[in-house]
Write a protein that holds these residues in place. Structure first.
Motif, mmCIF file in Angstrom:
data_model
loop_
_atom_site.group_PDB
_atom_site.id
_atom_site.type_symbol
_atom_site.label_atom_id
_atom_site.label_comp_id
_atom_site.label_asym_id
_atom_site.label_seq_id
_atom_site.Cartn_x
_atom_site.Cartn_y
_atom_site.Cartn_z
ATOM 1 N N ALA A 1 43.152 32.120 40.381
ATOM 2 C CA ALA A 1 42.726 33.372 41.006
ATOM 3 C C ALA A 1 43.919 34.144 41.556
ATOM 4 C CB ALA A 1 41.721 33.083 42.119
ATOM 5 N N ALA A 2 44.879 33.432 42.132
ATOM 6 C CA ALA A 2 46.072 34.104 42.654
ATOM 7 C C ALA A 2 46.886 34.712 41.517
ATOM 8 C CB ALA A 2 46.917 33.111 43.445
ATOM 9 N N LEU A 3 47.024 33.988 40.415
ATOM 10 C CA LEU A 3 47.751 34.532 39.263
ATOM 11 C C LEU A 3 47.043 35.761 38.692
ATOM 12 C CD1 LEU A 3 48.899 31.339 37.368
ATOM 13 C CD2 LEU A 3 50.338 33.077 38.410
ATOM 14 N N ALA A 4 45.719 35.680 38.580
ATOM 15 C CA ALA A 4 44.976 36.820 38.039
ATOM 16 C C ALA A 4 45.097 38.027 38.962
ATOM 17 C CB ALA A 4 43.508 36.433 37.850
ATOM 18 N N GLY A 5 45.013 37.805 40.271
ATOM 19 C CA GLY A 5 45.157 38.913 41.214
ATOM 20 C C GLY A 5 46.545 39.520 41.185
ATOM 21 N N GLY A 6 47.555 38.672 41.103
ATOM 22 C CA GLY A 6 48.930 39.177 41.016
ATOM 23 C C GLY A 6 49.174 39.942 39.730
ATOM 24 N N PHE A 7 48.627 39.441 38.634
ATOM 25 C CA PHE A 7 48.795 40.125 37.356
ATOM 26 C C PHE A 7 48.070 41.470 37.368
ATOM 27 C CE2 PHE A 7 47.899 40.671 32.754
ATOM 28 C CZ PHE A 7 49.227 40.749 32.335
ATOM 29 N N TYR A 8 46.881 41.504 37.986
ATOM 30 C CA TYR A 8 46.147 42.767 38.090
ATOM 31 C C TYR A 8 46.920 43.772 38.944
ATOM 32 C CZ TYR A 8 42.469 46.120 39.060
ATOM 33 O OH TYR A 8 41.746 47.268 39.189
#
Length: 150
Positions: free
Chosen positions: A119-126
């Motif tokens: 979730a942290a990776l997806a949020g950072g990528f977004y």
């Protein structure tokens, strides 16, 4: 003069995401002993010495601890006097049934950590895409061509 960005930045981003994914997978599936978790307690065979009614007390069990007989309260009730039960030592004056101890790796905590990382990776990528996405002009449909009147 600004330095143009190279298309290789996507390779770097994918490399970082891939390495983090591999690290999380190793942490998820590595043996618990490698990660520093304590060993699960070993069951010991004990004999019920005193029974207690389920509404008022607990059973008392006795087991052999290196040639010495020890007694403790069993965190349970309803056993018959003389019955053999498997116990796990939880404290000095209390033991619990080995059947009530969870068996296997604590996958729940590891899975929670994996999902949190994803979730942290997806949020950072977004956030990265939102911040650095090129601004595009809105799509405008061309006007239909007029046929010459003859």
């Amino acid at each position: 003069m600004a330095v143009p960005r190279s298309p290789d930045r996507w390779v770097f981003i994918l490399l970082v995401v891939g390495l983090v994914g591999i690290g999380v997978a190793i942490a998820l599936f590595a043996p618990a002993k490698v990660l520093g978790a304590e060993e699960p307690p070993r069951p010991v065979t004990a004999t019920v010495v005193e029974t207690g009614s389920c509404g008022q007390g607990m059973d008392t069990v006795e087991w052999d601890a290196g040639g010495e007989k020890k007694q403790a309260k069993l965190d349970g009730c309803g056993h018959r006097k003389g019955e053999t039960v498997e116990i796990v030592l939880t404290g000095n004056d209390m033991v619990q049934s080995a059947a009530s101890v969870p068996v296997g790796l604590p996958v729940g905590r590891r899975l929670t950590a994996l999902l949190l990382c994803m979730a942290a990776l997806a949020g950072g990528f977004y956030a990265f895409l939102f911040r650095y996405a090129p601004l595009r002009a809105p799509a405008v449909l061309p006007a239909p061509k007029q046929q010459p009147v003859s």
